[in-house]
Design a protein around this motif. Sequence first.
Motif, PDB file in Angstrom:
ATOM      1  N   ILE A  36       0.741  -1.250  -0.082  1.00 28.91           N
ATOM      2  CA  ILE A  36      -0.008   0.035  -0.049  1.00 28.91           C
ATOM      3  C   ILE A  36       0.649   1.217   0.102  1.00 28.91           C
ATOM      4  O   ILE A  36       0.636   2.042  -0.996  1.00 28.91           O
ATOM      5  CB  ILE A  36      -0.902   0.025   1.283  1.00 28.91           C
ATOM      6  CG1 ILE A  36      -1.849  -1.131   1.168  1.00 28.91           C
ATOM      7  CG2 ILE A  36      -1.734   1.285   1.048  1.00 28.91           C
ATOM      8  CD1 ILE A  36      -2.887  -1.575   2.483  1.00 28.91           C
ATOM      9  N   SER A  37       1.775   1.322   1.005  1.00 30.65           N
ATOM     10  CA  SER A  37       2.587   2.449   1.249  1.00 30.65           C
ATOM     11  C   SER A  37       3.771   2.795   0.335  1.00 30.65           C
ATOM     12  O   SER A  37       4.098   3.855  -0.208  1.00 30.65           O
ATOM     13  CB  SER A  37       2.877   2.631   2.898  1.00 30.65           C
ATOM     14  OG  SER A  37       3.527   1.699   3.151  1.00 30.65           O
ATOM     15  N   LEU A  39       4.648   0.645  -2.666  1.00 35.05           N
ATOM     16  CA  LEU A  39       4.433   0.311  -3.990  1.00 35.05           C
ATOM     17  C   LEU A  39       2.954   0.740  -4.470  1.00 35.05           C
ATOM     18  O   LEU A  39       2.697   0.321  -5.859  1.00 35.05           O
ATOM     19  CB  LEU A  39       4.103  -1.123  -4.171  1.00 35.05           C
ATOM     20  CG  LEU A  39       5.789  -2.029  -3.861  1.00 35.05           C
ATOM     21  CD1 LEU A  39       5.581  -3.519  -4.023  1.00 35.05           C
ATOM     22  CD2 LEU A  39       6.955  -1.477  -4.519  1.00 35.05           C
ATOM     23  N   ASP A  40       2.120   1.591  -3.659  1.00 34.31           N
ATOM     24  CA  ASP A  40       1.023   2.204  -4.233  1.00 34.31           C
ATOM     25  C   ASP A  40       0.013   1.189  -4.901  1.00 34.31           C
ATOM     26  O   ASP A  40      -0.598   1.317  -5.907  1.00 34.31           O
ATOM     27  CB  ASP A  40       1.108   3.290  -4.711  1.00 34.31           C
ATOM     28  CG  ASP A  40       0.005   4.130  -5.077  1.00 34.31           C
ATOM     29  OD1 ASP A  40      -0.746   4.165  -4.299  1.00 34.31           O
ATOM     30  OD2 ASP A  40      -0.204   4.940  -6.088  1.00 34.31           O
ATOM     31  N   ALA A  41      -0.037  -0.070  -4.237  1.00 41.79           N
ATOM     32  CA  ALA A  41      -0.831  -1.123  -4.617  1.00 41.79           C
ATOM     33  C   ALA A  41      -2.373  -1.008  -4.703  1.00 41.79           C
ATOM     34  O   ALA A  41      -2.699  -0.378  -3.705  1.00 41.79           O
ATOM     35  CB  ALA A  41      -0.336  -2.657  -4.158  1.00 41.79           C
ATOM     36  N   THR A  42      -3.171  -1.601  -5.543  1.00 35.94           N
ATOM     37  CA  THR A  42      -4.549  -1.509  -5.546  1.00 35.94           C
ATOM     38  C   THR A  42      -5.066  -2.324  -4.613  1.00 35.94           C
ATOM     39  O   THR A  42      -4.343  -3.224  -4.133  1.00 35.94           O
ATOM     40  CB  THR A  42      -5.083  -1.639  -6.841  1.00 35.94           C
ATOM     41  OG1 THR A  42      -4.796  -3.102  -7.392  1.00 35.94           O
ATOM     42  CG2 THR A  42      -4.576  -0.664  -8.182  1.00 35.94           C
ATOM     43  N   THR A  43      -6.413  -2.189  -4.147  1.00 36.95           N
ATOM     44  CA  THR A  43      -7.059  -2.972  -3.524  1.00 36.95           C
ATOM     45  C   THR A  43      -7.002  -4.599  -4.010  1.00 36.95           C
ATOM     46  O   THR A  43      -6.846  -5.598  -3.113  1.00 36.95           O
ATOM     47  CB  THR A  43      -8.684  -2.797  -2.854  1.00 36.95           C
ATOM     48  OG1 THR A  43      -8.443  -1.718  -2.631  1.00 36.95           O
ATOM     49  CG2 THR A  43      -9.304  -3.771  -2.188  1.00 36.95           C
ATOM     50  N   ARG A 281      -8.085   2.609   5.022  1.00 38.13           N
ATOM     51  CA  ARG A 281      -8.687   3.655   4.175  1.00 38.13           C
ATOM     52  C   ARG A 281      -9.899   4.026   4.553  1.00 38.13           C
ATOM     53  O   ARG A 281     -10.498   5.055   4.153  1.00 38.13           O
ATOM     54  CB  ARG A 281      -8.690   2.886   2.944  1.00 38.13           C
ATOM     55  CG  ARG A 281      -7.042   2.912   2.077  1.00 38.13           C
ATOM     56  CD  ARG A 281      -7.163   2.200   0.930  1.00 38.13           C
ATOM     57  NE  ARG A 281      -5.806   2.393   0.450  1.00 38.13           N
ATOM     58  CZ  ARG A 281      -5.397   1.801  -0.735  1.00 38.13           C
ATOM     59  NH1 ARG A 281      -6.284   1.010  -1.429  1.00 38.13           N
ATOM     60  NH2 ARG A 281      -4.008   1.779  -1.236  1.00 38.13           N
TER      61      ARG A 281
END
Length: 446
Positions: A36-37, A39-43, A281
């Motif tokens: 999440i923080s 690699l800014d991955a999606t859900t 989130r």
Amino acid sequence: MSLLRRHRDFRLLWTGETTSRFGTAVSGVAIPLVAISVLDATTFQVGLLTAFAWLPWLVIGLPVGAWVDRLPRRPIMLTAAASSFLLLALIPLAHLAGLLTVHLLLAAVVLTGVAAVLFQTAYTAYLPTLIDPADHAEGNAKLHGSASAAQIAGAGCGGLIIQLAGPVNGLLVDAGTFLVALACLAAIHHREPPRTPVGAGKPRPTPVRPGEPSRAPTQAGDPRRTPNPSAHPRPTITAEIAEGLRLVARDVWLRTLTVFGAVSNLALMGYQSIAVVFLVREVGLTAGTVGALIAAAGSGGIVGAFAARRLMARLGTARTILVAELGLPTLALLIPLSTISPWFYLAGAFSIGVGVVAGNVVKATFFQSYCPPDLLGRLTATSSFVNYGTIPLGALLGGTLGQLLGLTPALWITTAGIPLAGLVLLCSPIRTHRDLPSRQTVTRDA
């Protein structure tokens, strides 16, 4: 006297397993937060990480069970622990080199999942050879209880470590715990007794032709007394896998518990795969608070482990399964209400932990007393193949529902499935019995 105090080798196994569970709990918080923080991955990608971690059970679960029944279990566990250490240490190194991507993280997760399949299957079959049958219930309760405690401490410390050092560095803690597990396993003195391969070395009776006198049994020293293993080779891996599948498919008790585990894990992993994303989130919690909340909820596992033996003695093993796996998990429906207050998550997840761990203690003790020792590896692999095989599907389901419908509706759907899974138990003989049986006679194929 407690098994931990009087049994050195069990104490070492317990220490190594508890330590590695602590590290795994740290990674359970760290890996989604890395995605999440960092690699800014999606859900969906976060759900995919969970799915990939359990995917090896679907791919290699069945043959691993046959291998475990053929080979000494402790070397398999040592190899798996060493591999897990190397793979987890690789992720921070890749980050330092600027090479870490979602795809590399997925690859590392898959390979550590392979190591977990090898370790868990061998470990489940190894424990009954290490302790006496009378100690199985106590040993399973202590291992499950300490695993729950380690998960609590790991989740709580994981949140703190991640907040202070970053999520990537948190994975170094998990890598270090596998070194401890490796040292503990290497220090165990117990050596497994050699196992005679099923179907190998069994002399067949020599047919007597009409009019020919019967032959007297061979005596000691007679070369005919020594069987020739090459004359009756060991069954193939495929044949041994098939025997494990038949064992589960034909036995109503094993079949019921295996199917229930599969349905339950589908729902459990559906909600767990998006829980961290939901708390960050939707609820708006920090990494440290998420770790503390998951740790507090995980204390239900400790309660379940220590309550299991008392419940089995008071209610019976079959009734304990119903209370643990059908009654308590209904409180899972509180989890989606966490947007009102995080206390709802705590109450729901705590109840799930009590029920799941208490049920696992009962099931592990039942499998070890009910299944023939030389089939235990295949029983473990077959039931795990079905049970854990639905976990990647559940993770994909949770991630997909979260992406399409939103996190809160996805949690309502997946948490509702947890108590509904208990209907499998109500439609089986478990509903009408006080206790599960303790012994089985297996008729092998000719």
